[in-house]
Design an enzyme around this catalytic site. Structure first.
Site, mmCIF file in Angstrom:
data_model
loop_
_atom_site.group_PDB
_atom_site.id
_atom_site.type_symbol
_atom_site.label_atom_id
_atom_site.label_comp_id
_atom_site.label_asym_id
_atom_site.label_seq_id
_atom_site.Cartn_x
_atom_site.Cartn_y
_atom_site.Cartn_z
ATOM 1 N N ASN A 162 0.849 -1.175 0.000
ATOM 2 C CA ASN A 162 0.000 0.000 0.000
ATOM 3 C C ASN A 162 0.896 1.240 0.000
ATOM 4 O O ASN A 162 1.380 1.626 -1.042
ATOM 5 C CB ASN A 162 -0.965 -0.023 1.199
ATOM 6 C CG ASN A 162 -2.068 0.992 1.049
ATOM 7 O OD1 ASN A 162 -2.538 1.246 -0.059
ATOM 8 N ND2 ASN A 162 -2.501 1.592 2.147
ATOM 9 N N ASN A 213 -0.159 2.679 6.003
ATOM 10 C CA ASN A 213 -0.424 3.912 5.270
ATOM 11 C C ASN A 213 0.641 4.968 5.538
ATOM 12 O O ASN A 213 1.803 4.752 5.258
ATOM 13 C CB ASN A 213 -1.841 4.411 5.585
ATOM 14 C CG ASN A 213 -2.802 4.161 4.424
ATOM 15 O OD1 ASN A 213 -2.446 4.350 3.265
ATOM 16 N ND2 ASN A 213 -4.013 3.750 4.726
ATOM 17 N N ASP A 273 -5.065 8.367 6.981
ATOM 18 C CA ASP A 273 -4.514 7.723 5.780
ATOM 19 C C ASP A 273 -3.130 8.261 5.445
ATOM 20 O O ASP A 273 -2.119 7.755 5.909
ATOM 21 C CB ASP A 273 -5.506 7.936 4.631
ATOM 22 C CG ASP A 273 -5.214 7.102 3.402
ATOM 23 O OD1 ASP A 273 -4.064 6.650 3.235
ATOM 24 O OD2 ASP A 273 -6.129 6.900 2.585
#
Length: 313
Positions: free
Chosen positions: A115, A170, A224
């Protein structure tokens, strides 16, 4: 304070993320998770995009450092699932090409993927994984499985695990002067601080900087993306929260909020010739906001950030 939020001339994306300002090319590099890499050229005020044949999902894109070839580059580290590849792109064409696969993680976890990834201040690869949204509903964090991890990659040596039991790896940011590393695992709803060893990239002494949860539960958004300004303040995006928080990590409090006209606010980076523009990526999927999915810029914040660091891979 009077700041201004504007949508940059940009194609609307499904979910764009991973915001990197490259000083040498005066460009913001980011990606649409559904298979597109993008470059916003500051001087031209124009966005260029490309796809990679055979790849329908992209996790990140970061220019690769080459001491023998400073200036504009056509080589990038790009994440495809659990793989990290060197991709060649001229920054303008609609197609990019995989040159080589550098490494892969978690080969036994077929549902996992990379990610968020960044280069630390030394250029070292730092990034983490999560379970694929094909098998995990990220909008129901309380049902997530902490099956991901945070890694560092050292060129010529290999991959090392920095943290385990990660839900959604994240935001990443470093305070190089104070040797601190800040990290967001979105499934835990907080921002954590660690002591950071620049010689090794290792982290230790975990501390929660700010907890966004409400009595330990989902606050209605996921923290995030993450970046830091030259005063040491953090900027945290709120996925499904339509905002960016400016946070004082020492006091552990929100200084103010920056409203963004999109629900899915994903990543942030300071950029521009004076490093005083905050660029913000967003997602357009299932969002009725007119400019959701565009790249935004925030001016008038009275703050500056650091240039993006090219990655050694």
């Amino acid at each position: 304070m009077s700041f201004k939020v504007e949508a940059v001339q940009s194609p609307k994306t499904i979910i764009s993320t991973r915001c990197h300002w490259d000083e040498q090319m005066q460009s913001v590099f980011y990606n649409d998770v559904e298979g597109v890499i993008l470059r916003y050229d500051f001087k031209e005020n124009k966005v260029y995009s490309a796809t990679v044949d055979g790849e329908s999902a992209i996790a990140f894109v970061i220019p690769i450092a080459n001491p023998k070839k400073p200036g504009p580059t056509d080589e990038f580290a790009v994440g495809f699932g659990r793989r990290v590849a060197v991709v060649q792109w001229d920054g303008r064409s609609s197609k990019a090409t995989i040159k080589s696969i550098v490494f892969e993680v978690e080969s036994e976890k077929k549902d996992n993927l990379f990610n968020a990834v960044k280069a630390d201040p030394t250029g070292r690869f730092i990034g983490g994984t999560m379970r694929s949204i094909e098998v995990e509903d990220i909008f129901i964090p309380n049902k997530l499985v902490p099956d991901g991890a945070l890694y560092k990659y050292v060129k010529g040596e290999g991959v090392y695990e920095l943290a385990k039991n990660v839900y959604i790896s994240n935001g990443l940011a470093w305070n190089e002067k104070e040797k601190k590393f800040f990290y967001i695992d979105s499934g835990k709803f907080d921002v954590k601080e660690y002591d950071w060893d620049p010689a090794t990239g290792d982290i230790s002494n975990e501390r929660v900087v700010i907890d966004f949860s409400i009595n330990g539960k989902n606050p209605g958004f996921l923290p995030d993306g993450l970046t830091i300004d030259t005063d040491g303040n953090l900027y945290v995006t709120a996925f499904m929260g339509s905002k960016v928080f400016k946070v004082d990590p020492k006091a552990g409090k929100v200084l103010f909020e920056i409203p963004i006209p999109a629900q899915k606010v994903t990543a942030v980076a300071f950029g521009g010739p004076n490093l005083d523009i905050l660029y913000v990526t967003t997602g357009g999927k299932d969002d009725t906001n007119e400019n959701a999915g565009c790249l935004f810029k925030v001016t008038g914040l009275g703050a500056k950030g650091f240039k993006g660091v090219r990655i050694h891979i």
